[in-house]
Design an enzyme around this catalytic site. Sequence first.
Site, PDB file in Angstrom:
ATOM      1  N   GLU A 183     -62.693  -1.664  39.922  1.00 59.56           N
ATOM      2  CA  GLU A 183     -63.094  -2.019  41.295  1.00 59.56           C
ATOM      3  C   GLU A 183     -63.980  -0.940  41.907  1.00 59.56           C
ATOM      4  OE1 GLU A 183     -59.397  -2.851  43.375  1.00 59.56           O
ATOM      5  OE2 GLU A 183     -59.513  -4.927  42.777  1.00 59.56           O
ATOM      6  N   GLU A 377     -58.317  -9.528  36.984  1.00 56.81           N
ATOM      7  CA  GLU A 377     -57.223  -9.409  37.954  1.00 56.81           C
ATOM      8  C   GLU A 377     -57.237 -10.609  38.877  1.00 56.81           C
ATOM      9  OE1 GLU A 377     -56.475  -5.982  40.379  1.00 56.81           O
ATOM     10  OE2 GLU A 377     -57.227  -4.641  38.814  1.00 56.81           O
TER      11      GLU A 377
HETATM   12  C1  BG6 Z   1     -56.504  -4.203  42.746  1.00 51.82           C
HETATM   13  C2  BG6 Z   1     -56.225  -3.007  41.890  1.00 51.82           C
HETATM   14  O1  BG6 Z   1     -57.019  -3.737  43.946  1.00 51.82           O
HETATM   15  O2  BG6 Z   1     -55.481  -5.000  43.190  1.00 51.82           O
HETATM   16  C3  BG6 Z   1     -54.814  -2.901  41.373  1.00 51.82           C
HETATM   17  O3  BG6 Z   1     -57.132  -2.880  40.844  1.00 51.82           O
HETATM   18  C4  BG6 Z   1     -53.858  -3.415  42.424  1.00 51.82           C
HETATM   19  O4  BG6 Z   1     -54.585  -1.586  40.978  1.00 51.82           O
HETATM   20  C5  BG6 Z   1     -54.167  -4.879  42.696  1.00 51.82           C
HETATM   21  O5  BG6 Z   1     -52.537  -3.213  42.132  1.00 51.82           O
HETATM   22  C6  BG6 Z   1     -53.247  -5.539  43.686  1.00 51.82           C
HETATM   23  O6  BG6 Z   1     -53.192  -4.789  44.850  1.00 51.82           O
HETATM   24  P1  BG6 Z   1     -51.829  -4.290  45.472  1.00 51.82           P
HETATM   25  O7  BG6 Z   1     -52.212  -3.399  46.554  1.00 51.82           O
HETATM   26  O8  BG6 Z   1     -51.128  -5.504  45.904  1.00 51.82           O
HETATM   27  O9  BG6 Z   1     -51.119  -3.582  44.367  1.00 51.82           O
END
Ligand code: BG6
Length: 478
Positions: A183, A377
């Site tokens: 990201e 993701e």
């Molecule tokens: C992304 C990241 O921003 O979202 C992850 O690459 C992160 O590391 C994921 O865990 C979900 O976000 P969060 O804050 O709910 O863990």
Amino acid sequence: MKKTNFPEGFLWGGATAANQIEGGLHEGNKGLNIADVLPGGKERLNILQSPGFNFEIDREKYRYPNHEAIDFYHRYKEDIALFAEMGFKVFRMSIAWTRIFPNGTELEANEEGLAFYDRVFEELHRHDIEPVVTISHYEMPLNLVKEYGGWRNREVVTFFERYVNAIFERYKDKVKYWMTFNEINSGFIMPIQGLGFSIQKEEDLYQPTFQAFHHQFVASSIAVKACHEIIPDAKIGCMILYAPVYPYNSDPENVMFALQEERMFNNFCADVQVRGEYPAFIKRYFKENNIEVEMQDGDLDLIREGTVDYIGLSYYMSRTEKREKTKNESSQGNLIGGVKNPFLKASDWGWEIDPVGLRISLNQLYDRYQVPLFVVENGLGAYDIPEEDGSINDDYRIDFLRNHIKAMEEAIVDGVDLMGYTSWGCIDLVSASSGEFSKRYGYIYVDRQDDGSGTLERKRKKSFFWYKDVIASNGEKL
Ligand code: BG6
């Protein structure tokens, strides 16, 4: 539509990051990194988004959930066996830079750290799972943050080059899918995690941010070139946090504003990493805002030569924008901000849920760049409450994932070249933005609570069996 439109060989799997699962804080001579000094709990997001963080551990005041995380460091065999049971084709993970170079500045790599990932990759291959490895996922060595000022400092490029060469040489036969910076564009909203520095005064935000981005672009191109040289049959991508920006209404001022936000947040980094040059809109922005990015001779050539093979993206939400907005209209909780979208519901953490936005994103990205895409993701952070018999019936998560997978399928039918899908947090882990365990994403429940209690026992949720069928049917059984 055909029964399934997912191509043969589609890369189904799950995603994690070292700092959010491994634990093993000092094991194998690991050094401290940024994630190790970030406290757990609701305060974390505030720290990440406010100026002045000092990167110190204060155990009197805070808990540090990343120190033990879910103990993947010791339990990786058990966890990988569960991924294999679901039929994963790939597993996205990151290498903790500080396991390989504890301070970031050493001349020789740390053998114990290298050996740990050898064991993990071997275990994955034993189960026919291909690793997809992020080189830097929010875990820069703390020493580089404190002594060098993070990615603002050009010297960090040299340390990163040593790190990538060490891991490419060591894992050239074991890892064929790589990504440079997780990201990368999140540096705009949370520079601490991605760029390794805290803004001291708000007015200084953009100058150091763009300087740090430039160093990451150079570092990324060095990594791409080294990867192509050392592992010719590997693919290496960038990784973008993608949140399509919708105009609040058809007022051309709002449409223009949304376009500007779209280009700055979603496209700027990808334009440089995929097309190999700084886009025209950013040059205008630099000029009008007196931003001067220092570049060395040869940097722009390097950036032109070191373009990535594919785009990895995270997709959680869209964003709706309006040029003039009042405080009341702002979308509280939506990580990327904007105003409330009246057509969307939000998760327990306020992230607006928008599966169609994923189809839009994939089409926008493919129209613009024409390179393969990989959704690395996507997922729903939610509270899971085990039933009396211990089962976890996470139908809300199944719904969320089903709708997003359908949206990907539509995008494939639209003509998008999509390599795969690794949903986020396939096993419960520490949340990056809030440091909570209770924000769960997994198909596998981990008995670890926000107060640090829990046995770390793993349990299959209802979504575990659902995802297993999705993979086995190559997306037909949703
Ligand atoms: C992304 C990241 O921003 O979202 C992850 O690459 C992160 O590391 C994921 O865990 C979900 O976000 P969060 O804050 O709910 O863990």
